[in-house]
Design a protein around this motif. Sequence first.
Motif, mmCIF file in Angstrom:
data_model
loop_
_atom_site.group_PDB
_atom_site.id
_atom_site.type_symbol
_atom_site.label_atom_id
_atom_site.label_comp_id
_atom_site.label_asym_id
_atom_site.label_seq_id
_atom_site.Cartn_x
_atom_site.Cartn_y
_atom_site.Cartn_z
ATOM 1 N N UNK A 153 35.927 65.526 -27.031
ATOM 2 C CA UNK A 153 35.048 64.637 -28.077
ATOM 3 C C UNK A 153 33.582 64.815 -27.883
ATOM 4 N N UNK A 154 33.103 65.818 -27.256
ATOM 5 C CA UNK A 154 31.674 65.876 -27.234
ATOM 6 C C UNK A 154 31.083 66.386 -28.473
ATOM 7 N N UNK A 155 31.086 65.316 -29.381
ATOM 8 C CA UNK A 155 30.490 65.721 -30.724
ATOM 9 C C UNK A 155 29.205 66.463 -30.770
ATOM 10 N N UNK A 156 28.126 65.842 -29.957
ATOM 11 C CA UNK A 156 26.917 66.308 -30.150
ATOM 12 C C UNK A 156 26.803 67.776 -29.645
ATOM 13 N N UNK A 157 27.684 68.062 -28.770
ATOM 14 C CA UNK A 157 27.643 69.494 -28.155
ATOM 15 C C UNK A 157 28.477 70.408 -29.259
ATOM 16 N N UNK A 158 29.358 69.962 -30.005
ATOM 17 C CA UNK A 158 29.970 70.871 -31.060
ATOM 18 C C UNK A 158 29.019 71.150 -32.219
ATOM 19 N N UNK A 159 28.072 70.227 -32.670
ATOM 20 C CA UNK A 159 27.211 70.638 -33.524
ATOM 21 C C UNK A 159 26.142 71.562 -33.084
ATOM 22 N N UNK A 216 19.623 77.029 -26.350
ATOM 23 C CA UNK A 216 20.526 77.173 -25.726
ATOM 24 C C UNK A 216 20.538 76.727 -24.350
ATOM 25 N N UNK A 217 19.437 76.841 -23.675
ATOM 26 C CA UNK A 217 19.201 76.332 -22.049
ATOM 27 C C UNK A 217 19.226 74.747 -22.141
ATOM 28 N N UNK A 218 18.700 74.158 -23.165
ATOM 29 C CA UNK A 218 18.809 72.705 -23.259
ATOM 30 C C UNK A 218 20.372 72.352 -23.277
ATOM 31 N N UNK A 219 21.030 73.071 -24.200
ATOM 32 C CA UNK A 219 22.586 72.768 -24.761
ATOM 33 C C UNK A 219 23.204 73.165 -23.112
ATOM 34 N N UNK A 220 22.938 74.214 -22.324
ATOM 35 C CA UNK A 220 23.770 74.097 -21.249
ATOM 36 C C UNK A 220 23.403 73.234 -20.425
ATOM 37 N N UNK A 221 22.018 72.696 -20.177
ATOM 38 C CA UNK A 221 21.730 71.564 -19.225
ATOM 39 C C UNK A 221 22.424 70.388 -19.568
ATOM 40 N N UNK A 222 22.584 70.130 -20.817
ATOM 41 C CA UNK A 222 23.397 68.996 -21.313
ATOM 42 C C UNK A 222 24.909 69.201 -20.958
ATOM 43 N N UNK A 223 25.568 70.290 -21.260
ATOM 44 C CA UNK A 223 26.961 70.561 -20.687
ATOM 45 C C UNK A 223 27.032 70.322 -19.105
ATOM 46 N N UNK A 224 26.061 71.103 -18.529
ATOM 47 C CA UNK A 224 26.090 70.841 -16.880
ATOM 48 C C UNK A 224 26.216 69.327 -16.581
ATOM 49 N N UNK A 225 25.340 68.574 -17.195
ATOM 50 C CA UNK A 225 25.460 67.185 -16.786
ATOM 51 C C UNK A 225 26.784 66.373 -17.203
ATOM 52 N N UNK A 226 27.422 66.712 -18.247
ATOM 53 C CA UNK A 226 28.553 66.088 -18.592
ATOM 54 C C UNK A 226 29.689 66.737 -17.682
ATOM 55 N N UNK A 227 29.394 68.133 -16.957
ATOM 56 C CA UNK A 227 30.509 68.291 -16.076
ATOM 57 C C UNK A 227 30.477 67.585 -15.036
ATOM 58 N N UNK A 228 29.528 66.825 -14.633
ATOM 59 C CA UNK A 228 29.410 65.920 -13.293
ATOM 60 C C UNK A 228 30.007 64.571 -13.869
ATOM 61 N N UNK A 229 30.158 64.195 -15.106
ATOM 62 C CA UNK A 229 30.613 63.040 -15.573
ATOM 63 C C UNK A 229 32.121 62.773 -15.464
ATOM 64 N N UNK A 230 32.374 61.861 -14.473
ATOM 65 C CA UNK A 230 33.839 61.678 -14.190
ATOM 66 C C UNK A 230 34.774 61.372 -15.293
ATOM 67 N N UNK A 231 34.322 60.922 -16.515
ATOM 68 C CA UNK A 231 35.140 60.566 -17.512
ATOM 69 C C UNK A 231 35.116 61.885 -18.404
ATOM 70 N N UNK A 232 34.736 63.017 -17.948
ATOM 71 C CA UNK A 232 34.925 64.341 -18.861
ATOM 72 C C UNK A 232 35.734 65.075 -18.174
ATOM 73 N N UNK A 233 35.718 65.084 -16.707
ATOM 74 C CA UNK A 233 36.413 66.042 -15.701
ATOM 75 C C UNK A 233 37.713 65.532 -15.668
#
Length: 209
Positions: A150-156, A192-209
């Motif tokens: 459901x990570x719509x921002x990261x899809x775009x 790309x690096x900003x995109x990866x940093x954003x995903x890295x942050x999301x990986x620590x979100x308990x609601x995502x893991x």
Amino acid sequence: MNKVKKHRIVLQFLPTIGIIIFVGLYVYSAKLYPGGSQANLNSVGFDWINNYWCNLMNEKGMNGKQNPAKPFAISAMVILCFSLTIFFIQFARKFARNRFWKIIIQIFGVLTMAFAVLIFTEYHDIMTTLSSIFGVFVVIGIIWEVYKSELNVFKTSGIVCIFLLVGNNYIYYSGQLIEYLPLIQKITFLFVLIWIIGLNYKLTDKNVL
């Protein structure tokens, strides 16, 4: 916060920490670069529009002078590749649901970075090609998994990353619009690096893991 928890947090954000260090070393290396670019071999200093990242890792600047930026630029590349390797492994283990893509992202991610870290050698073109080939599968795998979430921002933004990466490779291998490649390369790096940093942050979100 106990030491174990602190250690886990640092480990989780290791990709982001590595990317920040890379950016710092990139800027510092650029300040040390003696000069010369594809637009003007006699220019002084690093030209952010006409110099490539790889220029910073060469023994000499394009103007023929000794390049003191080389060790710092190579260190930056090693740190970046190590950080992205950690990210690919983390993403595959924590986020990927499809077993096939989980394996592809981890194995091909390691191979992509192993080749990328060697682009400063005399085998630059071969390493770039191999890194690009394996990297395509890694990006496809990550995008596939993101699109099932459901990570719509990261899809775009993921689509934008793909277009930028494809554009870089097209220009590099076709030679068309090559004069714009150094600038497009930097824009791609940043996005790309900003995109990866954003995903890295999301990986620590308990609601995502």
